[in-house]
Each structure stands twice: as structure tokens, then as C-alpha cells.
Design an enzyme around this catalytic site. Sequence first.
Site, short mmCIF file in Angstrom:
data_model
loop_
_atom_site.label_atom_id
_atom_site.label_comp_id
_atom_site.label_asym_id
_atom_site.label_seq_id
_atom_site.Cartn_x
_atom_site.Cartn_y
_atom_site.Cartn_z
N ARG A 122 8.49 10.16 1.20
CA ARG A 122 8.17 10.64 2.55
C ARG A 122 9.44 10.68 3.38
O ARG A 122 10.17 9.69 3.45
CB ARG A 122 7.15 9.73 3.23
N ASP B 203 -7.55 10.69 2.62
CA ASP B 203 -7.84 9.50 1.81
C ASP B 203 -8.18 8.27 2.64
O ASP B 203 -8.67 7.28 2.11
CB ASP B 203 -6.72 9.22 0.79
N ARG B 204 -7.94 8.31 3.94
CA ARG B 204 -8.28 7.14 4.78
C ARG B 204 -9.62 7.35 5.46
O ARG B 204 -10.08 8.48 5.61
CB ARG B 204 -7.21 6.92 5.84
N THR C 11 0.09 -4.13 -2.10
CA THR C 11 -0.21 -2.93 -1.30
C THR C 11 0.18 -1.68 -2.08
O THR C 11 1.27 -1.62 -2.65
CB THR C 11 0.58 -2.99 0.02
N LYS D 66 3.56 13.27 -3.34
CA LYS D 66 3.10 12.23 -4.26
C LYS D 66 2.98 12.88 -5.63
O LYS D 66 2.45 13.98 -5.75
CB LYS D 66 1.72 11.72 -3.84
N GLU E 31 -8.29 -1.35 0.93
CA GLU E 31 -7.09 -1.89 1.58
C GLU E 31 -7.28 -1.92 3.08
O GLU E 31 -8.04 -1.11 3.64
CB GLU E 31 -5.89 -1.00 1.27
N GLU E 32 -6.52 -2.81 3.71
CA GLU E 32 -6.59 -2.92 5.17
C GLU E 32 -6.14 -1.64 5.86
O GLU E 32 -6.51 -1.40 7.00
CB GLU E 32 -5.78 -4.12 5.66
N SER E 33 -5.35 -0.81 5.19
CA SER E 33 -4.81 0.39 5.80
C SER E 33 -5.84 1.52 5.80
O SER E 33 -5.52 2.66 5.52
CB SER E 33 -3.53 0.81 5.07
N SER F 2 0.56 11.96 4.46
CA SER F 2 -0.62 11.19 4.87
C SER F 2 -0.96 11.36 6.34
O SER F 2 -1.13 12.46 6.82
CB SER F 2 -0.41 9.73 4.49
N HIS F 3 -0.96 10.25 7.06
CA HIS F 3 -1.37 10.22 8.47
C HIS F 3 -0.19 10.47 9.41
O HIS F 3 -0.37 10.49 10.62
CB HIS F 3 -1.96 8.85 8.77
N ARG G 13 5.09 -5.41 9.17
CA ARG G 13 3.66 -5.58 9.42
C ARG G 13 3.33 -7.07 9.34
O ARG G 13 3.65 -7.72 8.33
CB ARG G 13 2.83 -4.83 8.41
N THR H 228 5.74 3.31 -0.85
CA THR H 228 4.41 2.82 -1.24
C THR H 228 3.60 3.94 -1.87
O THR H 228 2.81 3.71 -2.79
CB THR H 228 3.67 2.28 -0.01
N ASP I 56 -4.42 13.66 4.85
CA ASP I 56 -4.72 14.14 3.50
C ASP I 56 -6.08 13.69 3.00
O ASP I 56 -6.39 13.85 1.81
CB ASP I 56 -3.62 13.70 2.53
N LYS J 289 -7.78 6.58 -2.82
CA LYS J 289 -8.78 6.24 -1.83
C LYS J 289 -9.39 7.52 -1.28
O LYS J 289 -8.80 8.59 -1.40
CB LYS J 289 -8.20 5.35 -0.75
N ASP K 154 -7.91 10.96 7.66
CA ASP K 154 -6.51 11.17 8.05
C ASP K 154 -5.98 12.51 7.55
O ASP K 154 -6.75 13.37 7.11
CB ASP K 154 -5.64 10.03 7.53
C1 G16 Z 1 -0.34 4.53 1.48
C2 G16 Z 1 -0.79 3.86 0.22
C3 G16 Z 1 -1.69 2.71 0.53
C4 G16 Z 1 -0.99 1.75 1.50
C5 G16 Z 1 -0.54 2.50 2.74
C6 G16 Z 1 0.28 1.66 3.69
O1 G16 Z 1 -1.43 5.13 2.11
O2 G16 Z 1 -1.47 4.78 -0.64
O3 G16 Z 1 -2.01 2.08 -0.66
O4 G16 Z 1 -1.84 0.72 1.86
O5 G16 Z 1 0.27 3.59 2.35
O6 G16 Z 1 1.46 1.29 3.09
P1 G16 Z 1 2.61 0.55 3.91
O7 G16 Z 1 1.97 -0.68 4.50
O8 G16 Z 1 3.65 0.24 2.87
O9 G16 Z 1 3.09 1.48 4.99
P2 G16 Z 1 -1.34 6.60 2.72
O10 G16 Z 1 -2.70 6.84 3.30
O11 G16 Z 1 -0.25 6.53 3.76
O12 G16 Z 1 -1.00 7.47 1.58
#
Ligand code: G16
Length: 543
Positions: free
Chosen positions: A22, A281-282, A344, A126, A363-365, A113-114, A496, A18, A279, A376, A277
Site C-alpha cells: 500500500r 471485506d470489513r 494480526t 494484494k 479481528e478487531e479491525s 482497503s479503507h 495501536r 499486513t 474493498d 474477511k 469498507d
Molecule cells: C488488513 C488486514 C487485516 C488487519 C488490518 C489492520 O485489513 O487484512 O487482517 O487486521 O489490515 O492491520 P494493521 O493493524 O496492521 O493496520 P484491510 O481491511 O486494511 O485489508
Amino acid sequence: MPIREIQTKPYTDQKSGTAGLRKKVAVFQQPHYLENFLQSIFDTETTLRGKTLIIGGDGRYYNRDAIYTAIAMAAANGVAKVVVGQGGLLSTPAASHLIRLRGAGGGFLFTASHNPAGPDGDFGIKFNVAGGGQAPEGLTGRIYEHSKTIQRYRIVEGASLDLDRRGMQKLEDTEIEVVDCVDDYAALMQTLFDFDRLRDWFKKGHSLRFDAMHAVTGPYAQRILVEQLGAPQSTVMNGCPLEDFGGGHPDPNLIYAKHLVDLVNSPASPDLAAASDGDGDRNMILGRGIFISPGDSLAMLAAHLHRLPGYRDGLKGLARSMPTCRAVDQVAKALAVEFHETPTGWKFFANLLDAGRLTLCGEESFGTSSSHAREKDGLWAVLAWLNVLAATGLSVREIAQQHWQRFGRHYFARHDYENLSAATAATVMQALADATAHLPGKSYDDYTVALADDFSYRDPVDGSIAVNQGLRVVFGDSARIVLRQSGTGTEGATLRLYLERYESRETALAWETAEALAPLSNIADQIVRIGELTGRKAPSVVT
Ligand code: G16
């Protein structure tokens, strides 16, 4: 120092998910693994030659090693200039901004990320393109194809650089500029928000608690919140970035930031509590005794954005990812602005932002951001909420209550089933996919299925099509069940399940989320059969 061509053998697993590639740190530490992936980018995106490249990361374990390698390879691949954050730090939104500010050809953002960090934790890359957004799927697909046949990579051997000293250095013909990671980002925030008003808000005794979770936002929060806005030092928690994030899980949600939930439910609650989080962005937003779900946060900010200095010209458009609750749809309708539902992944917003068709998206995340960047932005969301509170004089709870009274309320939860085998996850997805054809018209309690399908998206700007973006069962405006497989995990497969229920009755606006969603959860059991097919009694995490 010689530029060397090193022979290598391809790996077969360098497919981006996504948001980039990773993997476990140990995977990245395999011989030539990182180098293969980076060379695949240089070989595929040949326009990086002669251009500026932005490099930074979230400070996690292996960040510095990866950055030294990336710079030595950039110099060997004809990049004219590298701009890198001091100490190797750059939050994801700050890196996106720097790419735009410097007119760079792209950027490497080293982050998972997180996800937890450390020798046994996760690492990631990324690749963001000129314009600041994440590489689109077509490009990451070509990079992946190249990585499967790669035979050699180019690198400057024996490079010696000082990532901690700001200023210019040189590696072969490439200029290396080490910059403060906060300066340009903080300057951008000052153009978007009313800093005088925010200083007053703190002076009047209002309070914020921001948890940087020992990740990259610490220096940003310290500079902007404490030094520029005059908030007390106690505002920023865990502000020192650590290679292992202090052993924590920097995922700002109800589980991993539970201490903030407990705080806002205690007499010591600040007016606003928030976290970001790994990096940066959340974001997670809480007020006294209240959690604002990411979908609600997006909708509420959309309804108030015109109050903020950077957005007085009005909204060009709004967007959310498909699984995100439909609260913002109501605002788009009321304001009569363009609206988009995307798959997503933040990359799907980029074309719309570039075309000037979006101002705010989320986004919901736990992701929200605006047209100021192509990622983000956690701290941006916190500042936006602060500015809304300061401009309206309302509390977080009052903003939420007024919003729900006007637009109705979308109760929302995400149930994650982690670490499943790939085969089990595929079985669950296939079972629902097979059922979708027969679901429309069927009733479950008070709900009747109006639509059941596999979501696909046609980008309105470039016409590209993304298929298989999640299965959805839609009960008109009243409710939705969505199922998709995560594209960010590094261990097994994660499914999910997203539940959403809409209520506009006055008496139905203040329910507990879990109770409000219980009937829908039962219906999901019957339709998706996730417990039955996985053998799991309950989800691993509910957020
Ligand atoms: C990344 C993407 C987001 C996405 C999230 C969750 O966020 O940048 O757009 O909503 O992953 O993705 P998934 O549901 O496929 O795990 P981040 O903050 O992890 O870089």
C-alpha cells in the site's frame, strides 16, 4: 501485438505490509513502479504460468490503469486465462471466492482497503494465492527480495481491451473473460443463508440500513439486499462506487461512519445498521441504540452460527487475532471447539481454514468471516446478523444482553497514534519491550500482571513461525493492554494501543465503554508511557 521486454531499475520499498503493498497513488505512478512489483510476483510465483488469474479491484482512482497493465503483463508472462470483474470491480471476498471457484493459480486485488482514494489518496495490491488467501509472509518476503534486483519486465504493448463488455476477449494466447462482479458471490451467499426467512423478515416491516460508502459493495448490496431479498431501495446508502469514494473515508467505524451511530441513536433507527469498507471485506454492526464491537460481533455470531443453513453441521473451530478482545474465547470454551489466537493479518487464518480446522474467525479491525472464503467478508457479516435476527426473533440489543449475561462482557477500545516518525514509534515499542521482563507480578490498582511478552506464533499446520507480532501485558482474564505498530499505513508510523477489560458481574454489564476502560487507560499511561514518549496529549482516533 508484440511482447516486449522493458529494461527497468529496482525500487527498494516494495515490501508488503499486513495486507499487500500500500502506497500513495503518486508512488505507484512512478515509472515502472507497478510493473516492477507485478513482474516480481510473476518471476517468484512461476506456477502462475499456464494457469487462470483473477483480477479486480475496489474501483478507486488508478484501478483501471493498473488492471490494463496487469492484464498486458499476465499475457506476456504466460498466464493462460484472466478472469476480471466488469469495469474492473471485484470485492476482496468475491475475488477470493472466484479464485477458489475457478481453481485459479492466484489473483491480483487492487485496493488500499479503507484508505481514502483519489489522485492524492492511496493505492495498493494484494496478491492472493491458489486457495484464495493472501500470499503468506515467506512468499511476500521472496517477492520483495526479487523486487530489489529486478532488471526487466515483460508486457504486451499496445493491448486493447474492453473492461466494460462481459464475455470473452483474447490477448495474444491469453483468454480474457470479463464477468459480472456479483453473480458468483450472490450464488454463494444463497447457499449459506436462509433467503426465504430473510425475505419474510423484511416483509414483516423490519428494516436495515447498509452504507456502501461509495465503494465496491454498492452493486453487491443492491443485488442481494434489494433485488433478491426485497428490502426497500432506501436500505442501501451511497451504493454507487466512485473513484474517490465521494471524497469520504470508507472505514466503517465509530468515527468515519458516525452518521450511522447518530442514526441508531435517533427515533428513525432501523433494526440493523451496517457499513462496509473500500474493498468490501470489513463490516460494522449496530442495532437500535447499540454498537456491537467487532470482537463481540465475532463471539455473538459464533454462539448463534448453528442456526444458519450453511453452518448446521457445527463449528470446526474458532479464531481471532491476538489484539482482538477475548470474547470469542469464552464461546469456544463453552462449545468445546478448537480455538486459535493468531497474529494480526487475515493471511494467518488461511492454513487453518484450508486444513478444515476453522469455521469462523475475526479481528478487531472490523473483520469477520467464515470458511466460505479466505478473506474477511463485510456483506457476509451483515447477512449473518440478519439471519440471526430473523431466526431468533430477537433485536440486536437482546442478542447482546443475553450474550453478556451468559459469557460476561469484554469492554474493548483501540487507541491509534497516527503519523508518528518511525524513530518515535520505535522508541515507544522498545521502551515497553524493555519493560516486559520486569512487569509480571506487579500490581496496578486491582490488576496484577500475569504475563508480559512479545507475541509470537507458530502456525500449527506448516510450522512456520512469526515473531514480533505485538507486545502484550496480560492481567489474567481480567484485562489486557496490547501495543503494536500498524502494517497498513502509507504516511509515517501508526501505533495501536488496545485496551480490554472483562466483567461478568451482573451490575457491570451495561457500562459505557470509555468509562469502563478509563482505569485501564490510566494504567496503560504508566506502563506504556505513549503520551510521554510521543508528546501527544491524546490518540488520533479511538475506535
Ligand atoms: C488488513 C488486514 C487485516 C488487519 C488490518 C489492520 O485489513 O487484512 O487482517 O487486521 O489490515 O492491520 P494493521 O493493524 O496492521 O493496520 P484491510 O481491511 O486494511 O485489508
